[in-house]
Write a protein that holds these residues in place. Structure first.
Motif: not given
Length: 325
Positions: A152-164, A217-232
């Motif tokens: 059910p937690f696709t934002k969490w699991t998709d974040m790992f896919v994008r991170f990889e 409205s609700d995007y779970w960013a990878t750490p790479v995205e976060f340090f480059a662009r900021g986040g919530d």
């Protein structure tokens, strides 16, 4: 919800139908229906708002239409979003429980989430002195129920896919090198001191809402995205989780927690760190790390999650033994 009936008997079909109906209830807990249910909107007002949304090409979120038309207050929207999330998680939890009872199986897809923070791990902390947590105290005064089904937690699991997928890119390698340089001096610190420093490092990154950062409205960013662009808020929590995992902190000692901020009446995300002396809360709204026990009047937990499992939080009933080591 990803369960299999395991047979073609009438009983199996009937059980599968129950699970399908639960899935429908999860899918149909739409924001407008929650607002009508809570009395913030009338059915007629909802129909009008949906018509206004349709004229804008259905690209504008319903909540924004309602605020623009001054049909609801902002606090009504935040309250409905919290209730919508809670309803969906309760339905997901019920489906998990029924799946265990009906079919005698656990759809444990948590193992399919790759341990990407391990690829960031400093070589000198590969054999970490930190041990897995043996028990979980009640988080923020709430009891909890565990499930291994992360579907059910696709934002969490998709974040790992994008991170990889980003791991081998030049920008990602540069970002990871920067992260390692930031956390390398923290090796060997006690867990509470390590957590405090990681909290400070991440909180120095600029705050920006997802709609302004990604048009979502609700995007779970990878750490790479976060340090480059900021986040919530959840992006801060994910970055802190990754840094602590890279420093050798076991998965069982870390969770992303979605909570209801009782002061602001909005959903919020924090990182929970389980030390031997209790749970700590790493929060982008607090410069200092706080104990979970000191925040029971501020936050009510809705659910928490890591790479191994997720937990639904309910009324307190006592200490829960950890089943994920």
């Amino acid at each position: 919800m990803g369960f299999e009936s395991g047979g073609s008997s009438l009983k199996s079909h009937s059980q599968g139908g129950v699970l399908n109906r639960i899935k429908v209830s999860v899918d149909r807990n739409r924001l407008g229906e929650v607002l009508v249910y809570t009395g913030a909107l009338t059915p007629q007002e909802l129909r009008y708002a949906l018509a206004r949304q349709k004229t804008s090409g259905a690209s504008e979120p319903l909540g924004r239409v309602l605020l623009r038309e001054r049909m609801i207050r902002r606090q009504d929207l935040y309250r409905a979003l919290v209730q919508q999330m809670t309803l969906r998680l309760m339905a997901a939890s019920l489906a998990v429980a029924l799946g265990f009872t009906m079919f005698g199986i656990k759809r444990a897809n948590a193992a399919s989430v790759r341990d990407l923070p391990a690829q960031v791990t400093l070589a000198s902390v590969a054999n970490s002195a930190f041990t897995p947590v043996n028990y979980y105290p009640n988080l923020l005064g709430a009891d909890e129920k565990q499930s291994l089904n992360l579907k059910p937690f696709t934002k969490w699991t998709d974040m790992f896919v994008r991170f990889e997928s980003a791991m081998n890119g030049a920008s990602a390698k540069s970002s990871i090198k920067t992260i390692k340089a930031e956390i390398e001096p923290l090796q060997g610190l006690p867990l509470d001191a390590m957590a405090a420093r990681v909290n400070t490092i991440a909180n120095a990154v600029r705050y920006i809402e997802d709609k302004d950062n990604y048009g979502n409205s609700d995007y779970w960013a990878t750490p790479v995205e976060f340090f480059a662009r900021g986040g919530d808020c959840e992006d801060y929590a994910i970055a802190k989780y990754t840094m602590l995992r890279a420093l050798g902190v076991p998965e069982s000692r870390l969770r992303i927690a979605i909570v209801h901020d009782l002061q602001k009446n909005i959903p919020h995300a924090v990182l929970v760190v389980y030390t031997d002396d209790g749970a700590l809360i790493l929060d982008n709204q607090n410069k200092s790390v706080r104990t979970a026990n000191s925040l029971t009047s501020r936050y009510r937990p809705i659910f928490s999650i890591n790479r191994d499992a997720w937990w639904l939080h309910n009324k307190p009933q006592g200490t829960v033994l950890a089943s994920a080591q």
